[in-house]
Motif scaffolding. Structure first.
Motif, PDB file in Angstrom:
ATOM      1  N   ASP A   1      -0.982   4.242   5.003  1.00 59.86           N
ATOM      2  CA  ASP A   1      -1.857   3.534   5.945  1.00 59.86           C
ATOM      3  C   ASP A   1      -1.723   4.170   7.327  1.00 59.86           C
ATOM      4  O   ASP A   1      -0.682   4.031   7.978  1.00 59.86           O
ATOM      5  CB  ASP A   1      -1.462   2.056   5.999  1.00 59.86           C
ATOM      6  CG  ASP A   1      -2.386   1.228   6.866  1.00 59.86           C
ATOM      7  OD1 ASP A   1      -2.868   1.740   7.898  1.00 59.86           O
ATOM      8  OD2 ASP A   1      -2.601   0.050   6.543  1.00 59.86           O
TER       9      ASP A   1
ATOM     10  N   GLU B   1       0.153   1.179  -0.876  1.00 61.20           N
ATOM     11  CA  GLU B   1      -0.628   1.986   0.052  1.00 61.20           C
ATOM     12  C   GLU B   1      -0.029   2.009   1.454  1.00 61.20           C
ATOM     13  O   GLU B   1      -0.515   2.741   2.316  1.00 61.20           O
ATOM     14  CB  GLU B   1      -2.063   1.460   0.114  1.00 61.20           C
ATOM     15  CG  GLU B   1      -2.806   1.540  -1.212  1.00 61.20           C
ATOM     16  CD  GLU B   1      -4.203   0.964  -1.140  1.00 61.20           C
ATOM     17  OE1 GLU B   1      -4.689   0.751  -0.004  1.00 61.20           O
ATOM     18  OE2 GLU B   1      -4.798   0.708  -2.209  1.00 61.20           O
TER      19      GLU B   1
ATOM     20  N   LYS C   1      -2.146  -4.072  -2.676  1.00 60.80           N
ATOM     21  CA  LYS C   1      -2.211  -2.776  -2.002  1.00 60.80           C
ATOM     22  C   LYS C   1      -0.859  -2.380  -1.416  1.00 60.80           C
ATOM     23  O   LYS C   1      -0.787  -1.568  -0.503  1.00 60.80           O
ATOM     24  CB  LYS C   1      -3.262  -2.817  -0.893  1.00 60.80           C
ATOM     25  CG  LYS C   1      -4.670  -3.127  -1.389  1.00 60.80           C
ATOM     26  CD  LYS C   1      -5.664  -3.171  -0.235  1.00 60.80           C
ATOM     27  CE  LYS C   1      -7.078  -3.464  -0.734  1.00 60.80           C
ATOM     28  NZ  LYS C   1      -8.058  -3.506   0.381  1.00 60.80           N
TER      29      LYS C   1
END
Length: 457
Positions: free
Chosen positions: A50, A46, A43
């Protein structure tokens, strides 16, 4: 979060991904502030979306940026490397000092050394808190070639400096040891092999004689002393034996060692320079072995140069060494006094006359710090040249060393000699942090006096 950070996050450039080679985690960094975080490796992209990370980081980013700027550009020197002689009784392959100086150079007289320390004392009193003493390290060539002047100076200025002495160990007889240990002078030795044949490949007398056994005897005499260390300079000759080196140091109860990369300032060092990949493989194997020895014995062998990388990641302003930040510590955290009384940003530059900042006794420290010679070093900025300016871990590495960058690669705007190794060293350090092992590679109590200013689960 301010508008600039928000825009960078929207473009996906706020947090840069770093594959650290861990099965579960990757890292993201904002190299402008030396911020980092470990994230799920699946991830990693990401992170710039976030909301929790962005909000928490946005609240602290300004503080981080100020602290990093102060570390890089706001320091005043608090230490000096003293070179009381140009001479050395060894002719090491990779030395950063020209052989003409080491073979037939001059000693600094006791009178000049005393006058210099007086001038240095007055300077440090003007820039340091009254409750702190500056560090003064007697350094290479071989300071014990001029032992009488050195010892007189240590006694004369015992109340003004914290003294150390870096020596090849061959002249460290019982009288010298008694003097230094009775005055709590820190002592650094050098040993490049677990056996004589390996040491002798790069470190010998001018006549070609071995010094290995003399250094081992000095190590045995120092066993139990509170403040001593041993440096191993990693070359093509000893690289396959680094694991045996740390085993030898641990067996001799060496409290602190350094497994240093070569400084490739002069051509002799470049002839024994390991490839980056070979350096990484051998170095990490040696570090793994220090961990195993600690688990087996309960006694740590500190590898100071690697510990500093770890601390530079965990607590950037708590680092003890200043080679892995840009600008480096030369001319900022410390400077060097040559045997002829001239000032240089660092001892590494003493063989390079263009970096002479002038006479200590005639011009003084402030004039040297403001000289063109010093400013060329203290303004070296990895943010401003490629490939460092685009590197996610540039402030955990610092692209050392400016002396070798100039002499080996052609300019202050060039990388040093071991770019790929330093990247892998940071990755190795981040893996240890991810696995919860970092404290096992650091001094006990390293975080005393530090404050956690960011933590996000």
């Amino acid at each position: 979060m301010n508008a600039v950070l928000a825009e960078r996050a929207a473009r996906g450039t706020l947090f840069q991904p770093v594959d650290i080679g861990h099965p579960l985690y990757a890292a993201v960094t904002d190299p402008q502030t030396a911020f980092w975080a470990l994230v799920d490796k699946n991830k990693v992209h990401e992170a710039n979306r976030d909301p929790d990370l962005l909000a928490a980081y946005g609240a602290k980013a300004g503080q981080f940026e100020q602290e990093l700027h102060a570390l890089r550009f706001g320091l005043k020197p608090s230490g000096v490397y003293l070179n009381p002689t140009e001479r050395c009784n060894l002719n090491c392959t990779y030395c950063y000092l020209p052989d003409t100086q080491r073979s037939s150079g001059t000693h600094m007289s006791a009178e000049i050394l005393h006058a210099s320390l007086g001038k240095l004392r007055d300077y440090f009193r003007s820039v340091m808190p009254a409750d702190r003493k500056p560090r003064a390290i007697f350094h290479g060539a071989e300071p014990l070639m001029n032992a009488l002047a050195v010892f007189e100076a240590i006694d004369a200025f015992a109340d003004d400096f914290v003294f150390g002495l870096q020596t090849n160990g061959t002249l460290l007889d019982d009288k010298a040891l008694d003097f230094l240990t009775s005055r709590n002078v820190s002592i650094g030795l050098s040993l490049d092999g677990p056996v004589a044949d390996i040491t002798d490949a790069t470190r010998r007398t001018w006549g070609g004689k071995s010094v290995h056994d003399k250094v081992l005897r000095a190590m045995e005499k120092l066993r139990g002393y509170g403040s001593w260390s041993v440096i191993t300079t990693c070359t093509t000759e000893n690289l396959p034996y680094l694991t045996r080196m740390v085993e030898l140091f641990h067996a001799h109860e060496v409290p602190t060692c350094m497994l240093n990369t070569l400084r490739c300032t002069l051509p002799g060092a470049r002839g024994v320079k390991p490839a980056d990949g070979d350096m990484a493989k051998a170095f990490f194997a040696a570090m793994d072995r220090t961990y195993e020895l600690y688990q087996e014995s309960g006694r740590k062998l500190m590898v100071a140069n690697f510990a500093n990388i770890l601390i530079g990641i965990l607590a950037p302003t708590a680092r003890r060494l200043m080679c892995d930040i840009s600008p480096c510590g030369g001319g900022r955290a410390f400077f060097a006094l040559a045997a002829d009384g001239s000032l240089y940003p660092c001892s590494e530059f003493i063989g390079l006359p263009r970096f002479n900042g002038g006479s200590l006794l005639l011009g003084g420290v402030e004039a040297a710090l403001d000289s063109a010679a010093f400013r060329e070093v203290t303004t070296r900025d990895v943010d401003r040249f490629s490939p460092c300016g685009d590197c996610a871990i540039r402030h955990f590495c610092g692209s050392p060393c400016p002396a070798e960058a100039v002499e080996m690669n052609g300019g202050m705007d060039k990388i040093g000699a071991f770019c790929d190794f330093y990247k892998e060293q940071v990755n190795y350090a981040l893996r240890l942090i991810a696995d919860g092992k970092a404290d096992d590679y650091l001094w006990d109590g390293w975080d005393e006096g530090t404050e956690t200013v960011f933590a996000l689960s």
